[in-house]
Design a protein around this motif. Structure first.
Motif, PDB file in Angstrom:
ATOM      1  N   UNK A  64      11.097 -20.827  29.356  1.00 31.66           N
ATOM      2  CA  UNK A  64      11.374 -20.938  30.782  1.00 31.66           C
ATOM      3  C   UNK A  64      12.031 -22.270  31.110  1.00 31.66           C
ATOM      4  N   UNK A  65      12.557 -22.339  32.309  1.00 31.82           N
ATOM      5  CA  UNK A  65      13.213 -23.568  32.746  1.00 31.82           C
ATOM      6  C   UNK A  65      14.623 -23.665  32.184  1.00 31.82           C
ATOM      7  N   UNK A  97      18.263 -26.368  26.896  1.00 27.39           N
ATOM      8  CA  UNK A  97      19.288 -27.200  26.248  1.00 27.39           C
ATOM      9  C   UNK A  97      20.364 -26.318  25.646  1.00 27.39           C
ATOM     10  N   UNK A  98      21.547 -26.892  25.437  1.00 29.11           N
ATOM     11  CA  UNK A  98      22.717 -26.100  25.067  1.00 29.11           C
ATOM     12  C   UNK A  98      23.415 -26.699  23.846  1.00 29.11           C
ATOM     13  N   UNK A  99      23.815 -25.820  22.926  1.00 26.61           N
ATOM     14  CA  UNK A  99      24.737 -26.172  21.848  1.00 26.61           C
ATOM     15  C   UNK A  99      26.090 -25.536  22.162  1.00 26.61           C
ATOM     16  N   UNK A 123      26.649 -27.254  33.675  1.00 23.34           N
ATOM     17  CA  UNK A 123      25.816 -27.990  34.630  1.00 23.34           C
ATOM     18  C   UNK A 123      25.534 -27.162  35.882  1.00 23.34           C
ATOM     19  N   UNK A 124      26.431 -26.228  36.195  1.00 23.36           N
ATOM     20  CA  UNK A 124      26.269 -25.409  37.399  1.00 23.36           C
ATOM     21  C   UNK A 124      25.425 -24.156  37.174  1.00 23.36           C
ATOM     22  N   UNK A 125      25.064 -23.861  35.908  1.00 22.11           N
ATOM     23  CA  UNK A 125      24.298 -22.647  35.610  1.00 22.11           C
ATOM     24  C   UNK A 125      22.810 -22.904  35.773  1.00 22.11           C
ATOM     25  N   UNK A 126      22.123 -22.068  36.527  1.00 28.26           N
ATOM     26  CA  UNK A 126      20.695 -22.326  36.798  1.00 28.26           C
ATOM     27  C   UNK A 126      19.812 -22.261  35.565  1.00 28.26           C
ATOM     28  N   UNK A 144      20.698 -26.462  30.908  1.00 30.55           N
ATOM     29  CA  UNK A 144      20.443 -27.866  31.188  1.00 30.55           C
ATOM     30  C   UNK A 144      21.686 -28.693  30.871  1.00 30.55           C
ATOM     31  N   UNK A 145      22.405 -29.049  31.912  1.00 26.80           N
ATOM     32  CA  UNK A 145      23.630 -29.810  31.730  1.00 26.80           C
ATOM     33  C   UNK A 145      23.418 -31.238  31.284  1.00 26.80           C
TER      34      UNK A 145
END
Length: 630
Positions: free
Chosen positions: A398-399, A402-404, A473-476, A479-480
């Motif tokens: 949840x929440x 992080x992104x690769x 960064x704009x995607x809910x 995590x940008x």
């Protein structure tokens, strides 16, 4: 009593390990299932029996195996420390096959004969030059192939009867490294020969085998760069089937009459690339693979009417390596999908019945639960739509995740919904989302899009990733503030470019065999491929281009890299020399930015050996946990 030190994974003596902390043995144990995925790829059908050769890995590297019935045992035939790249049966009796192999990833491929009767292996080429692109004549007594033997740089056309290696002879000396034999005419008198200028331009020649001469049959078009792909002779030898973007945004299948040199375009109704095709042995049916927004589609065409029809519905993924059996109705292929490793299938072209020949091991993991590829799109700096694929972790995470950001190589490659293999560990166990972008310059979206990063436009592709960082960064659900950028080859160059231009917007970066300076890359890449790369990146010998490429180079901007960097390299890499990695590591270390470095002395353009790939993965996980997840 003193506490015993925790057990660690010891790197092999072949690995150069700098700045990387010891890998706990627990890391290897924790990810073990995700490193055990296998895959299989079709190499060739037996010419007389319903059997095939495949490539798969039981030990450290991919080797040739025989499969005699669908879902039957995979019998290993070759046993080498280095991977075997391909295998092709002698096409009339199948008593032997010819395969290709290099040493240590150096890509100086040699051809070998494997005799089925006694498993004897015979070296066919000189053991030193680069030998590629083998094509059989219909009689099965001669192969055409390309070799750099004469100059070490130019790819010349050679002929050989593999049953008698002494028959080897130079047929046609050529200039440059972009040549490839495509097909023999049915009577064995001509060879279709392709000359690649760049990903956007190529030429098609006919070679007279008896005379040892060539004739250009696709003269340059005024004001238009034209790409001609694979070419196959019609069964009567009077025409060629060719994939070409002549007069069209995408690559169509076309029929070229060799007497009049008139084109007939056969797939103008398909607004996507025909990426590959194969003509059945009797010449009556063409199998086509189209690339439709990254997803592969199979079609069949009647050569008498030129009408095409859809093949059976396949799992959403990427089929490839299509090959007809000599029975003229069964087509073999390899299929990779987000929820399934690459495996070998066949389809009956008349009934549409699918047969799965291999089911590769997944170490007990239920891959049907793995994430699907979601098409996504964002607007870049100039308003152009850029697309890619997003994989999200399971809902239990949840929440904001992080992104690769994983950037493909090429640069004329394309991220497609392949099986992610061990990358699924990041999704399923660490809750990391993964984005695979297709920035401008990628193929699959038309020839205009593929040219948008050439030469002086190079920085525009960097800006496409900057726009992606804004989109994330704009995607809910994303995590940008926690983004890792990575990629291999040109994707490695893009990684370094992002790290040096947008360091404040990422957490860390992993560069795999990437170019740190396109000028020094062009000066040091192997000579047989240098001119092809100059067309894409620009000619570093031109003062204006040299100044531009030097100015935008990650090496030039290395002082701006303030986030942790992990560099992975193969010492024997002929494409992106190890010097590209070494100069980057040395320069960034001067800024006191954390730099991890891993180099394998027995690898080339990426790691092929299982033990090396495993250690790379363990180290990358440590890097991710330390600099992205914390």
């Amino acid at each position: 009593m003193a506490q015993a030190p925790a057990p660690v994974v010891k790197p092999g003596d072949n690995l150069v390990v700098e700045g990387i902390p010891p890998v706990p043995a627990g890391t290897a144990e924790r990810v073990a299932q995700y490193t055990e995925f296998r895959s299989a790829a079709l190499r060739d059908w037996h010419p007389k029996r319903r059997e095939m050769l495949i490539g798969t890995r039981f030990g450290d590297t991919v080797q040739v195996h025989a499969v005699r019935v669908p879902q039957g045992a995979r019998t290993q035939l070759t046993f080498f420390p280095d991977r075997v790249a391909g295998a092709s049966f002698q096409p009339t009796h199948g008593n032997y096959f010819v395969f290709s192999k290099d040493v240590g990833g150096g890509e100086w491929h040699q051809l070998y004969r494997y005799d089925m009767a006694d498993a004897r292996v015979t070296l066919l080429t000189d053991g030193k030059s680069r030998n590629t692109g083998m094509v059989w004549n219909r009689a099965g007594d001669c192969i055409a192939y390309m070799s750099t033997r004469r100059t070490g740089r130019d790819s010349d056309l050679y002929l050989m009867d593999p049953a008698d290696p002494k028959s080897d002879r130079l047929l046609l000396p050529l200039e440059g490294g972009g040549w490839g034999a495509s097909d023999w005419s049915p009577d064995g008198r001509q060879i279709a020969l392709l000359e690649f200028i760049s990903i956007n331009e190529s030429r098609l020649w006919l070679v007279d085998v008896a005379a040892g001469t060539k004739r250009l049959i696709t003269p340059p078009q005024s004001g238009e760069q034209v790409f001609h792909g694979a070419a196959q002779f019609s069964r009567d030898g009077k025409a060629l089937y060719v994939s070409t973007d002549l007069g069209f945004e995408f690559r169509r299948l076309a029929h070229l009459d060799l007497a009049t040199l008139q084109w007939q375009f056969l797939t103008s109704d398909i607004p996507w690339d025909v990426e590959s095709f194969q003509l059945s042995d009797d010449g009556r049916t063409l199998a086509l693979l189209t690339n439709e927004a990254g997803v592969g589609r199979l079609r069949f065409m009647d050569t008498a009417t030129h009408r095409h029809r859809p093949g059976p519905a396949l799992p959403v993924g990427v089929p490839g390596g299509i090959q007809w059996h000599k029975n003229n109705r069964e087509l073999g292929f390899t299929l990779s999908a987000a929820k399934s490793p690459a495996d070998v299938w066949s389809v009956d072209a008349r009934t549409g019945k699918l047969t799965r020949w291999t089911t590769s091991e997944t170490a007990g993991l239920d891959t049907s639960s793995f994430a699907d590829a979601r098409p996504v799109e964002w607007k870049s700096f100039d308003g152009r739509a850029i697309s890619g694929f997003l994989y999200l972790p399971p809902a239990r995470f949840t929440g904001k995740r992080p992104v690769v950001v994983d950037i493909h190589g090429g640069p004329e490659g394309q991220s497609r919904p392949y099986f992610l293999g061990r990358e699924n560990y990041l999704l399923n166990e660490l809750g990391i989302a993964i984005v695979y972008p297709n920035v401008r310059g990628s193929t699959g979206y038309g020839k205009t899009f593929a040219k948008l990063d050439n030469g002086m436009l190079r920085e525009d592709s960097y800006k496409d990733i900057a726009a992606l960082l804004d989109w994330i960064k704009a995607q809910p659900q994303l995590d940008g503030e926690r983004i890792l950028v990575t990629g291999g080859s040109y994707g490695g160059h893009m990684t370094l470019a992002v790290a040096s231009n947008y360091s404040d917007r990422i957490c860390c970066a992993i560069d795999v065999v990437g170019m740190s300076n396109l000028v020094t890359f062009l000066e040091n890449t192997e000579s047989y491929r240098r001119d092809l790369r100059r067309v894409e990146y620009g000619d570093e010998r031109d003062p204006k281009m040299r100044e531009f490429l030097t100015r935008i180079a990650p090496m030039t901007k290395a002082a701006h890299i303030r986030k942790p960097l992990f560099v992975v390299q193969g010492k024997n890499d002929p494409r992106v020399p190890a010097s590209e990695a070494l100069q980057m590591v040395e320069t960034v270390r001067k800024t006191e930015t954390p730099v991890w470095f891993l180099m394998a002395n027995d690898e080339g353009h990426g790691f092929a050996k299982r033990k090396n790939r495993d250690f790379q993965f363990y180290a990358e996980l440590l890097f991710i946990e330390q600099f992205l997840l914390k």
